[in-house]
Design a protein around this motif. Sequence first.
Motif, PDB file in Angstrom:
ATOM      1  N   GLU A  22      23.527 -30.530  -6.300  1.00  0.00           N
ATOM      2  CA  GLU A  22      24.506 -29.700  -5.492  1.00  0.00           C
ATOM      3  C   GLU A  22      24.359 -29.059  -4.314  1.00  0.00           C
ATOM      4  O   GLU A  22      25.188 -29.158  -3.436  1.00  0.00           O
ATOM      5  CB  GLU A  22      25.042 -28.684  -6.508  1.00  0.00           C
ATOM      6  CG  GLU A  22      25.965 -28.964  -7.972  1.00  0.00           C
ATOM      7  CD  GLU A  22      27.222 -29.553  -7.579  1.00  0.00           C
ATOM      8  OE1 GLU A  22      27.594 -29.689  -6.405  1.00  0.00           O
ATOM      9  OE2 GLU A  22      27.856 -29.987  -8.755  1.00  0.00           O
ATOM     10  N   HIS A  23      23.112 -28.883  -4.219  1.00  0.00           N
ATOM     11  CA  HIS A  23      22.695 -28.340  -2.758  1.00  0.00           C
ATOM     12  C   HIS A  23      22.914 -29.324  -1.774  1.00  0.00           C
ATOM     13  O   HIS A  23      23.312 -28.885  -0.741  1.00  0.00           O
ATOM     14  CB  HIS A  23      21.310 -27.904  -2.979  1.00  0.00           C
ATOM     15  CG  HIS A  23      20.765 -26.351  -3.695  1.00  0.00           C
ATOM     16  ND1 HIS A  23      21.878 -25.314  -3.405  1.00  0.00           N
ATOM     17  CD2 HIS A  23      19.888 -25.996  -4.523  1.00  0.00           C
ATOM     18  CE1 HIS A  23      21.278 -24.298  -4.193  1.00  0.00           C
ATOM     19  NE2 HIS A  23      20.492 -24.791  -4.880  1.00  0.00           N
ATOM     20  N   ARG A  43      40.779 -32.284   2.299  1.00  0.00           N
ATOM     21  CA  ARG A  43      40.161 -32.802   1.005  1.00  0.00           C
ATOM     22  C   ARG A  43      38.540 -32.833   1.065  1.00  0.00           C
ATOM     23  O   ARG A  43      38.090 -32.348  -0.093  1.00  0.00           O
ATOM     24  CB  ARG A  43      40.203 -34.516   0.830  1.00  0.00           C
ATOM     25  CG  ARG A  43      41.686 -34.753   0.590  1.00  0.00           C
ATOM     26  CD  ARG A  43      41.769 -36.203   0.053  1.00  0.00           C
ATOM     27  NE  ARG A  43      41.887 -36.975   1.379  1.00  0.00           N
ATOM     28  CZ  ARG A  43      41.887 -38.297   1.555  1.00  0.00           C
ATOM     29  NH1 ARG A  43      41.434 -38.916   0.585  1.00  0.00           N
ATOM     30  NH2 ARG A  43      41.725 -38.647   2.995  1.00  0.00           N
ATOM     31  N   ILE A  44      37.966 -32.515   2.184  1.00  0.00           N
ATOM     32  CA  ILE A  44      36.581 -32.456   2.257  1.00  0.00           C
ATOM     33  C   ILE A  44      36.247 -30.929   1.968  1.00  0.00           C
ATOM     34  O   ILE A  44      35.396 -30.577   1.098  1.00  0.00           O
ATOM     35  CB  ILE A  44      35.764 -33.040   3.586  1.00  0.00           C
ATOM     36  CG1 ILE A  44      35.616 -34.461   3.651  1.00  0.00           C
ATOM     37  CG2 ILE A  44      34.607 -32.250   3.922  1.00  0.00           C
ATOM     38  CD1 ILE A  44      35.398 -35.137   4.877  1.00  0.00           C
ATOM     39  N   SER A  45      36.987 -29.978   2.456  1.00  0.00           N
ATOM     40  CA  SER A  45      36.977 -28.680   2.311  1.00  0.00           C
ATOM     41  C   SER A  45      37.076 -28.249   0.662  1.00  0.00           C
ATOM     42  O   SER A  45      36.496 -27.252   0.136  1.00  0.00           O
ATOM     43  CB  SER A  45      37.864 -27.774   2.994  1.00  0.00           C
ATOM     44  OG  SER A  45      37.463 -27.944   4.505  1.00  0.00           O
ATOM     45  N   ALA A  46      38.111 -29.032   0.017  1.00  0.00           N
ATOM     46  CA  ALA A  46      38.224 -28.651  -1.430  1.00  0.00           C
ATOM     47  C   ALA A  46      37.084 -29.289  -2.079  1.00  0.00           C
ATOM     48  O   ALA A  46      36.898 -28.500  -3.181  1.00  0.00           O
ATOM     49  CB  ALA A  46      39.775 -29.628  -1.557  1.00  0.00           C
ATOM     50  N   ALA A  47      36.546 -30.223  -1.816  1.00  0.00           N
ATOM     51  CA  ALA A  47      35.540 -30.842  -2.255  1.00  0.00           C
ATOM     52  C   ALA A  47      34.264 -29.986  -2.259  1.00  0.00           C
ATOM     53  O   ALA A  47      33.616 -29.588  -3.158  1.00  0.00           O
ATOM     54  CB  ALA A  47      35.032 -32.309  -1.864  1.00  0.00           C
ATOM     55  N   PHE A  48      34.202 -29.408  -1.192  1.00  0.00           N
ATOM     56  CA  PHE A  48      33.121 -28.389  -0.731  1.00  0.00           C
ATOM     57  C   PHE A  48      33.334 -27.103  -1.685  1.00  0.00           C
ATOM     58  O   PHE A  48      32.264 -26.858  -2.212  1.00  0.00           O
ATOM     59  CB  PHE A  48      33.086 -27.973   0.706  1.00  0.00           C
ATOM     60  CG  PHE A  48      31.965 -26.958   0.945  1.00  0.00           C
ATOM     61  CD1 PHE A  48      30.928 -27.358   1.554  1.00  0.00           C
ATOM     62  CD2 PHE A  48      32.238 -25.409   1.023  1.00  0.00           C
ATOM     63  CE1 PHE A  48      29.804 -26.499   2.029  1.00  0.00           C
ATOM     64  CE2 PHE A  48      31.309 -24.689   1.403  1.00  0.00           C
ATOM     65  CZ  PHE A  48      30.072 -25.110   1.801  1.00  0.00           C
ATOM     66  N   ASP A  49      34.573 -26.612  -1.661  1.00  0.00           N
ATOM     67  CA  ASP A  49      34.696 -25.297  -2.662  1.00  0.00           C
ATOM     68  C   ASP A  49      34.401 -25.710  -4.416  1.00  0.00           C
ATOM     69  O   ASP A  49      33.727 -24.949  -4.663  1.00  0.00           O
ATOM     70  CB  ASP A  49      36.080 -24.921  -2.590  1.00  0.00           C
ATOM     71  CG  ASP A  49      36.479 -24.255  -0.941  1.00  0.00           C
ATOM     72  OD1 ASP A  49      35.649 -24.041  -0.184  1.00  0.00           O
ATOM     73  OD2 ASP A  49      37.648 -24.410  -0.627  1.00  0.00           O
ATOM     74  N   ALA A  50      34.514 -26.961  -4.621  1.00  0.00           N
ATOM     75  CA  ALA A  50      34.569 -27.405  -6.060  1.00  0.00           C
ATOM     76  C   ALA A  50      33.068 -27.233  -6.136  1.00  0.00           C
ATOM     77  O   ALA A  50      32.610 -26.974  -7.366  1.00  0.00           O
ATOM     78  CB  ALA A  50      35.112 -28.548  -6.261  1.00  0.00           C
ATOM     79  N   HIS A  51      32.164 -27.857  -5.368  1.00  0.00           N
ATOM     80  CA  HIS A  51      30.881 -28.086  -5.511  1.00  0.00           C
ATOM     81  C   HIS A  51      30.138 -26.887  -5.364  1.00  0.00           C
ATOM     82  O   HIS A  51      29.145 -26.463  -6.050  1.00  0.00           O
ATOM     83  CB  HIS A  51      30.223 -29.002  -4.418  1.00  0.00           C
ATOM     84  CG  HIS A  51      30.322 -30.445  -5.006  1.00  0.00           C
ATOM     85  ND1 HIS A  51      29.711 -31.056  -5.950  1.00  0.00           N
ATOM     86  CD2 HIS A  51      31.278 -31.483  -4.434  1.00  0.00           C
ATOM     87  CE1 HIS A  51      30.347 -32.381  -6.073  1.00  0.00           C
ATOM     88  NE2 HIS A  51      31.316 -32.496  -5.135  1.00  0.00           N
ATOM     89  N   LEU A 120      32.275 -32.706 -18.139  1.00  0.00           N
ATOM     90  CA  LEU A 120      33.644 -32.298 -17.193  1.00  0.00           C
ATOM     91  C   LEU A 120      33.146 -32.153 -15.830  1.00  0.00           C
ATOM     92  O   LEU A 120      34.152 -32.741 -15.185  1.00  0.00           O
ATOM     93  CB  LEU A 120      34.025 -30.742 -17.699  1.00  0.00           C
ATOM     94  CG  LEU A 120      34.613 -30.575 -19.062  1.00  0.00           C
ATOM     95  CD1 LEU A 120      34.734 -29.279 -19.347  1.00  0.00           C
ATOM     96  CD2 LEU A 120      35.879 -31.547 -18.998  1.00  0.00           C
ATOM     97  N   ALA A 121      31.928 -32.153 -15.359  1.00  0.00           N
ATOM     98  CA  ALA A 121      31.487 -32.149 -14.134  1.00  0.00           C
ATOM     99  C   ALA A 121      31.561 -33.560 -13.473  1.00  0.00           C
ATOM    100  O   ALA A 121      32.064 -33.705 -12.403  1.00  0.00           O
ATOM    101  CB  ALA A 121      30.223 -31.441 -13.917  1.00  0.00           C
TER     102      ALA A 121
END
Length: 160
Positions: A22-23, A43-51, A120-121
């Motif tokens: 994740e890091h 989309r990249i920002s949403a992925a960043f937030d999820a991670h 789930l991850a």
Amino acid sequence: MSIVTAVTADDIEKLRKALAAEHAVLFAYGLLGARTSGALRARISAAFDAHREHRDQLRTLITTRGGRPTEPDASYALPFFPSNAALAVRLAVHLETGVTAAYLELAAAQDVSLRRYAALAMQEAVTRSYAFRPAQPPAFPGMPVAAPASPSPSPVRDGE
């Protein structure tokens, strides 16, 4: 009746590996966010937030089990430099595939709740990877895709 599982050093190590993944993903998505715009950047920002959320959850899972979380490196090597939108998408898919592999190892944990968390991850990461791809996944992944049949000419009937 509840199932109580003992905290094992092996489970904590699996959590630490998922956290390290994740890091690395957060580092790369930070770079991608700075180099993209528009819908792709969203989309990249949403992925960043999820991670980032998964990173924080993993840190908590490790510390509540008496472990010490893995700290991020100052920098990470990327497999290639994302110099355009197509390469940014390719890198995002690569990142999601990599983090899926880290969670796959965690899915073998002794603790049932960790296995569920990992499953789930992985599901989230695979879904994100397909969201980045321009084409839809095949109906049966892994099966060869048949070439579309060419339309056969209609028979000519007398009097038409």
